[in-house]
Scaffold this active site. Structure first.
Site, short mmCIF file in Angstrom:
data_model
loop_
_atom_site.label_atom_id
_atom_site.label_comp_id
_atom_site.label_asym_id
_atom_site.label_seq_id
_atom_site.Cartn_x
_atom_site.Cartn_y
_atom_site.Cartn_z
N ASP A 59 0.86 -1.18 0.00
CA ASP A 59 0.00 0.00 0.00
C ASP A 59 0.90 1.23 0.00
O ASP A 59 1.61 1.50 0.98
CB ASP A 59 -0.91 0.00 1.23
N SER A 154 3.09 13.50 -15.60
CA SER A 154 1.94 13.49 -16.52
C SER A 154 2.02 14.78 -17.31
O SER A 154 2.59 15.77 -16.82
CB SER A 154 0.63 13.47 -15.74
N TYR A 167 -3.99 17.03 -8.75
CA TYR A 167 -3.24 16.11 -9.61
C TYR A 167 -2.12 16.85 -10.34
O TYR A 167 -0.97 16.38 -10.38
CB TYR A 167 -4.21 15.46 -10.60
N PHE A 200 -2.92 7.42 -22.26
CA PHE A 200 -2.63 6.01 -22.53
C PHE A 200 -3.81 5.14 -22.12
O PHE A 200 -4.46 5.39 -21.09
CB PHE A 200 -1.39 5.55 -21.73
N THR A 202 -4.82 2.52 -20.32
CA THR A 202 -4.45 1.62 -19.21
C THR A 202 -5.73 1.20 -18.49
O THR A 202 -6.84 1.59 -18.86
CB THR A 202 -3.53 2.33 -18.21
N1 LIG Z 1 -3.10 6.32 -18.19
C1 LIG Z 1 -2.76 7.56 -18.50
O1 LIG Z 1 -3.21 8.13 -19.50
C2 LIG Z 1 -1.79 8.31 -17.62
C3 LIG Z 1 -1.29 9.53 -18.09
C4 LIG Z 1 -0.37 10.22 -17.31
C5 LIG Z 1 0.06 9.70 -16.11
N2 LIG Z 1 -0.44 8.52 -15.68
C6 LIG Z 1 0.05 8.02 -14.38
O2 LIG Z 1 0.48 6.69 -14.49
C7 LIG Z 1 0.40 6.07 -13.20
C8 LIG Z 1 -0.22 4.69 -13.31
O3 LIG Z 1 -1.45 4.80 -13.94
P1 LIG Z 1 -2.04 3.72 -14.95
O4 LIG Z 1 -2.66 4.51 -16.03
O5 LIG Z 1 -1.07 2.63 -15.24
O6 LIG Z 1 -3.23 3.17 -14.04
P2 LIG Z 1 -3.68 1.68 -13.74
O7 LIG Z 1 -5.01 1.82 -13.07
O8 LIG Z 1 -3.61 0.82 -14.96
O9 LIG Z 1 -2.59 1.16 -12.69
C9 LIG Z 1 -2.45 1.72 -11.40
C10 LIG Z 1 -2.07 0.60 -10.44
O10 LIG Z 1 -1.87 1.18 -9.14
C11 LIG Z 1 -2.40 0.26 -8.20
N3 LIG Z 1 -2.72 0.92 -6.93
C12 LIG Z 1 -3.87 1.58 -6.61
N4 LIG Z 1 -3.81 2.00 -5.33
C13 LIG Z 1 -2.61 1.58 -4.84
C14 LIG Z 1 -1.98 1.67 -3.56
N5 LIG Z 1 -2.59 2.30 -2.53
N6 LIG Z 1 -0.77 1.12 -3.41
C15 LIG Z 1 -0.15 0.48 -4.44
N7 LIG Z 1 -0.70 0.36 -5.67
C16 LIG Z 1 -1.92 0.90 -5.86
C17 LIG Z 1 -3.65 -0.32 -8.87
O11 LIG Z 1 -4.04 -1.55 -8.26
C18 LIG Z 1 -3.15 -0.49 -10.30
O12 LIG Z 1 -2.62 -1.78 -10.51
C19 LIG Z 1 -0.34 7.05 -12.28
O13 LIG Z 1 0.62 7.77 -11.52
C20 LIG Z 1 -0.99 8.00 -13.28
O14 LIG Z 1 -1.18 9.29 -12.74
C21 LIG Z 1 -1.36 7.82 -16.39
#
Ligand SMILES: NC(=O)c1ccc[n+]([C@@H]2O[C@H](COP(=O)([O-])OP(=O)(O)OC[C@H]3O[C@@H](n4cnc5c(N)ncnc54)[C@H](O)[C@@H]3O)[C@@H](O)[C@H]2O)c1
Length: 260
Positions: A59, A154, A167, A200, A202
């Site tokens: 966590d 980001s 954010y 992205f 995701t």
């Molecule tokens: N997807 C996008 O477009 C995008 C763009 C810019 C930045 N980001 C950043 O990328 C990062 C990851 O995002 P993503 O898109 O891969 O999302 P995602 O939802 O695919 O993955 C996030 C992961 O974090 C885990 N998580 C949630 N709470 C948690 C906790 N308390 N402790 C540990 N793990 C925890 C989730 O279980 C999940 O597996 C984030 O920091 C997000 O801000 C994403």
């Protein structure tokens, strides 16, 4: 940075970016700690890799939990790469992004702003400092390097949208701290970098809409190619940063030219 016989740590390792990154680092020879709260996806990924990588329930809001993940990685081999790419829970009672002052004239609760900063900035620094402390104890490689840490910013850290004050403050904080952390860690032979992704596809979108709906909404906003990013495109860059010792102290935009 050669990852042969080394360990790596990926927070959010069961997620979209995280899972793709775990796969790429395992291909480079690392045993990876998949540090996440999602046990089903994390354990399935560790099993699929079958190379000694492990899921560790982590966590990100809890320093002791981060320490357990870092120490597990150290137990698998010298920790040479940490990729900080977790998400986090929404603020208690929050219904989604909220403007600084909403249409009813009510200000955003400080607790909601602080919660977002805690997830995306404070916890990222907690992982960064704990991973760096472990890396400092590594024998340096012939290149005189001990490790590399990659944080995730980001494009919202540069151009935040309405309702993203917390954010974009957190992601701007990642961009701001990267050079400072790189300077702090330079005497130890540890590099610090950040990636600022655009939009992205995701798991973050999966709870809200189908992949087709997400592509139809977000794809046209990207300059070229006109689609959302593939998480593996993040992972390819992360693996390159690990490999390329001359990348240090900066944030790389990975957004196919998207600007708001
Ligand atoms: N997807 C996008 O477009 C995008 C763009 C810019 C930045 N980001 C950043 O990328 C990062 C990851 O995002 P993503 O898109 O891969 O999302 P995602 O939802 O695919 O993955 C996030 C992961 O974090 C885990 N998580 C949630 N709470 C948690 C906790 N308390 N402790 C540990 N793990 C925890 C989730 O279980 C999940 O597996 C984030 O920091 C997000 O801000 C994403």
């Amino acid at each position: 940075m050669d990852l042969t016989n080394a360990s790596a740590l990926v927070t959010g390792g069961a997620g979209g970016f995280g899972g793709a990154t775990v796969r790429r680092l395992a291909q480079r020879g690392a045993k990876v700690v998949i540090a996440d709260v999602h046990a089903d996806r994390g354990e399935a990924l560790a099993k699929e890799l079958g190379n000694g990588s492990v899921f560790v329930h982590t966590d990100i809001m809890d320093e002791a939990s981060i320490e357990n993940a870092v120490q597990t990685a150290v137990g698998l081999g010298p920790l040479r790469a940490a990729v900080v790419v977790h998400g986090g829970p929404p603020a208690p009672g929050a219904t989604g992004p909220a403007r600084t002052v909403n249409r009813e004239g009510k200000r955003l609760a400080l607790s909601q702003f602080a919660h977002t900063v805690n997830i995306y900035l404070n916890s990222a620094f907690a992982v960064t400092s704990q991973a760096a402390e472990a890396m400092a104890a590594n024998e340096p490689l012939a290149s005189n390097q001990r490790g590399v840490i990659i944080n995730t910013a980001s494009i919202a850290g540069y151009e935040g949208q309405p309702g993203q004050a917390g954010y974009s403050a957190a992601k701007g904080g990642i961009i701001g701290m990267t050079l400072t952390v790189a300077r702090d860690l330079a005497p130890l032979g540890i590099r610090a970098m950040a990636i600022a992704p655009g939009t992205f596809l995701t798991l973050a979108y999966a709870s809200r809409m189908t992949d087709e709906q997400a592509q139809a909404h977000w794809g046209p906003m990207v300059l070229n190619p006109k689609r959302m990013g593939d998480p593996d495109e993040y992972a390819i860059l992360a693996a390159h940063i690990v490999e390329n010792d001359f990348l240090n102290g900066t944030t790389i935009r990975l957004d196919a030219g998207q600007r708001f």
